[in-house]
Design an enzyme around this catalytic site. Structure first.
Site, PDB file in Angstrom:
ATOM      1  CB  CYS A 117       9.866 -38.422 -75.675  1.00  0.00           C
ATOM      2  SG  CYS A 117      11.478 -37.680 -75.417  1.00  0.00           S
ATOM      3  CB  CYS A 119      11.235 -33.218 -75.492  1.00  0.00           C
ATOM      4  SG  CYS A 119      10.665 -34.227 -76.861  1.00  0.00           S
ATOM      5  CB  CYS A 127      14.297 -36.308 -74.381  1.00  0.00           C
ATOM      6  SG  CYS A 127      14.158 -35.515 -75.995  1.00  0.00           S
ATOM      7  CE  LYS A 192      14.651 -38.554 -81.585  1.00  0.00           C
ATOM      8  NZ  LYS A 192      13.507 -38.276 -80.716  1.00  0.00           N
ATOM      9  NE  ARG A 202      14.065 -30.958 -81.895  1.00  0.00           N
ATOM     10  CZ  ARG A 202      15.384 -31.073 -81.888  1.00  0.00           C
ATOM     11  NH1 ARG A 202      16.138 -29.979 -81.887  1.00  0.00           N
ATOM     12  NH2 ARG A 202      15.945 -32.253 -81.875  1.00  0.00           N
ATOM     13  NE  ARG A 214      15.148 -33.009 -78.677  1.00  0.00           N
ATOM     14  CZ  ARG A 214      14.487 -32.184 -77.869  1.00  0.00           C
ATOM     15  NH1 ARG A 214      15.005 -31.859 -76.699  1.00  0.00           N
ATOM     16  NH2 ARG A 214      13.326 -31.667 -78.230  1.00  0.00           N
ATOM     17  CD  GLU A 230      22.088 -46.020 -78.572  1.00  0.00           C
ATOM     18  OE1 GLU A 230      21.149 -46.622 -78.014  1.00  0.00           O
ATOM     19  OE2 GLU A 230      22.681 -45.070 -78.044  1.00  0.00           O
ATOM     20  CE  LYS A 245      12.673 -38.857 -85.147  1.00  0.00           C
ATOM     21  NZ  LYS A 245      12.223 -38.411 -83.888  1.00  0.00           N
ATOM     22  CB  SER A 271       9.060 -32.845 -89.173  1.00  0.00           C
ATOM     23  OG  SER A 271      10.273 -32.626 -88.467  1.00  0.00           O
ATOM     24  CE1 TYR A 310       4.585 -35.846 -88.730  1.00  0.00           C
ATOM     25  CE2 TYR A 310       6.713 -36.240 -89.779  1.00  0.00           C
ATOM     26  CZ  TYR A 310       5.960 -36.022 -88.640  1.00  0.00           C
ATOM     27  OH  TYR A 310       6.576 -35.976 -87.412  1.00  0.00           O
TER      28      TYR A 310
HETATM   29  C1  PBG Z   1      10.550 -36.505 -79.357  1.00  0.00           C
HETATM   30  C2  PBG Z   1      10.513 -36.753 -80.832  1.00  0.00           C
HETATM   31  C3  PBG Z   1      11.045 -35.957 -81.861  1.00  0.00           C
HETATM   32  C4  PBG Z   1      10.649 -36.561 -83.053  1.00  0.00           C
HETATM   33  C5  PBG Z   1       9.941 -37.708 -82.720  1.00  0.00           C
HETATM   34  N1  PBG Z   1       9.879 -37.805 -81.345  1.00  0.00           N
HETATM   35  C6  PBG Z   1      11.786 -34.692 -81.832  1.00  0.00           C
HETATM   36  C7  PBG Z   1      13.108 -34.597 -81.223  1.00  0.00           C
HETATM   37  O1  PBG Z   1      13.722 -35.576 -80.816  1.00  0.00           O
HETATM   38  O2  PBG Z   1      13.541 -33.446 -81.107  1.00  0.00           O
HETATM   39  C8  PBG Z   1      10.957 -36.050 -84.427  1.00  0.00           C
HETATM   40  C9  PBG Z   1       9.958 -36.382 -85.479  1.00  0.00           C
HETATM   41  C10 PBG Z   1      10.027 -35.568 -86.718  1.00  0.00           C
HETATM   42  O3  PBG Z   1      10.911 -34.710 -86.915  1.00  0.00           O
HETATM   43  O4  PBG Z   1       9.155 -35.796 -87.559  1.00  0.00           O
HETATM   44  N2  PBG Z   1      11.714 -36.945 -78.749  1.00  0.00           N
HETATM   45 ZN    ZN Z   2      12.050 -36.029 -76.711  1.00  0.00          ZN
END
Ligand code: PBG
Ligand code: ZN
Length: 323
Positions: A117, A119, A127, A192, A202, A214, A230, A245, A271, A310
């Site tokens: 990605c 971003c 992204c 996602k 982030r 986003r 999707e 996710k 996260s 994690y």
């Molecule tokens: C990047 C990405 C993100 C996460 C995984 N890949 C962040 C987002 O889309 O803003 C999130 C992972 C997490 O919160 O643990 N696109």
């Molecule tokens: Zn991204």
């Protein structure tokens, strides 16, 4: 009463004998933040126990991953410089490529997975490629493919596109195949969602969008049928593994994924889910081990084959303890 379901719950041995789902260490993938530089081990404040590591410091965590028997790591890069198109993402010597080479050389039992990605690499934090305040879809695909190819040249086993552009799985598959990387697997972040549960990530990856949000590319949290579309599209474009996710607020879709598709299903215990469990257990409101293992059981029960979390090192340790 002929039917007494409590008979199967009378002691731990019976409960374990009839238990329907178990999390196993081989289900787990640990996300790791790799920062450009040397000698770095920075704590992520919103995620106690999680650090950013420079490539030279990775053995500290990779030794633990390998000895715990965790089969895979998902790598996120934190580059030194960001620009409009995220050029560091395509650099064969960036921190993620260095990490992949190290893993391939020193940790042969571990699957190296690269998050794909832009971003973390773009100055605007989106992204994809931005023009006139819009995130362009088709123009972004070749940039993503270039990033995937750099990680493939470094030796990664699997790429995990997380950008949510339409058509990226097929595009990346074709480019990998053209360049001789037919064996590199694709784990698609298929369903996602545009989620507030990504907040701590982030901070960890320095990837918050600098304008807007986003929601024009990640999914609306209220949409379930679209999530299936999707996943179907990614399966049709050649994804080897599909992902839902975040995990816990979207377990209905993990179940749908498992029932509808013949692909392994991954779910990402993100996260914010981690941060909430840590914060509540640090305050003594919940027992960390018990609540984490309950969350793991829920993801398995919904149908997850793979859990990206994690908590992976803790779960691996707790699985060895009596329950
Ligand atoms: C990047 C990405 C993100 C996460 C995984 N890949 C962040 C987002 O889309 O803003 C999130 C992972 C997490 O919160 O643990 N696109
Ligand atoms: Zn991204």
């Amino acid at each position: 009463m002929r039917i007494r379901l409590r008979r199967l719950r009378q002691n731990g041995t019976i409960r374990s004998m009839v238990r329907e789902n178990r999390v196993n260490v081989d289900d787990l993938i640990l996300p790791i933040f790799v920062a450009e530089g040397k000698g770095i081990k920075n704590p992520v404040l919103s995620m106690p126990g999680v650090f950013q590591y420079s490539p030279d410091m990775l053995p500290e965590i990779m030794d633990q991953v390998a000895s715990a028997g965790i089969p895979g790591v998902l790598l996120f890069g934190i580059p030194a410089c960001k620009d409009e198109t995220g050029s560091a993402s395509r650099d064969d010597h960036n921190c993620v490529c260095q990490a992949i080479r190290l893993i391939r050389k020193r940790y042969p039992s571990v699957t190296a997975i690269a998050d794909i990605c832009l971003c973390e690499y773009t100055s605007h934090g989106h992204c994809g490629i931005v023009k006139d305040g819009k995130i362009l879809n088709d123009e972004t695909l070749e940039y993503l493919a270039q990033m995937a190819l750099a990680t493939a040249r470094a030796g990664c086993h699997m790429v995990a596109p997380s950008d949510m552009m339409d058509g990226r799985v097929g595009y990346i598959r074709d480019r990998l195949d053209e360049e001789g990387f037919a064996d590199v697997m694709i784990m698609a972040y298929s369903a996602k969602f545009a989620s507030s549960y990504y907040g701590p990530f982030r901070e960890a990856a320095g990837s918050a969008p600098q304008f807007g949000d986003r929601r024009s590319y990640q999914m609306d949290p209220a949409d379930g049928r679209q999530a299936i579309r999707e996943m179907r599209q990614d399966a049709d474009e050649g994804a080897d593994i599909i992902m839902v996710k975040p995990a816990l607020a979207y377990l209905d879709l993990v179940k749908e994924a498992k029932e509808r598709f013949l692909l392994p299903v991954a779910t990402y215990n993100v996260s914010g889910e981690y941060a909430m469990v840590k914060a509540a257990s640090d305050l003594g409101y919940v027992s960390e081990k018990k609540i984490v293992m309950e969350n793991m059981a829920s993801m398995k029960r919904a149908g997850a084959d793979i859990i990206i979390t994690y908590h992976a090192l803790d779960v691996a340790k707790w699985l060895k303890e009596p329950f």
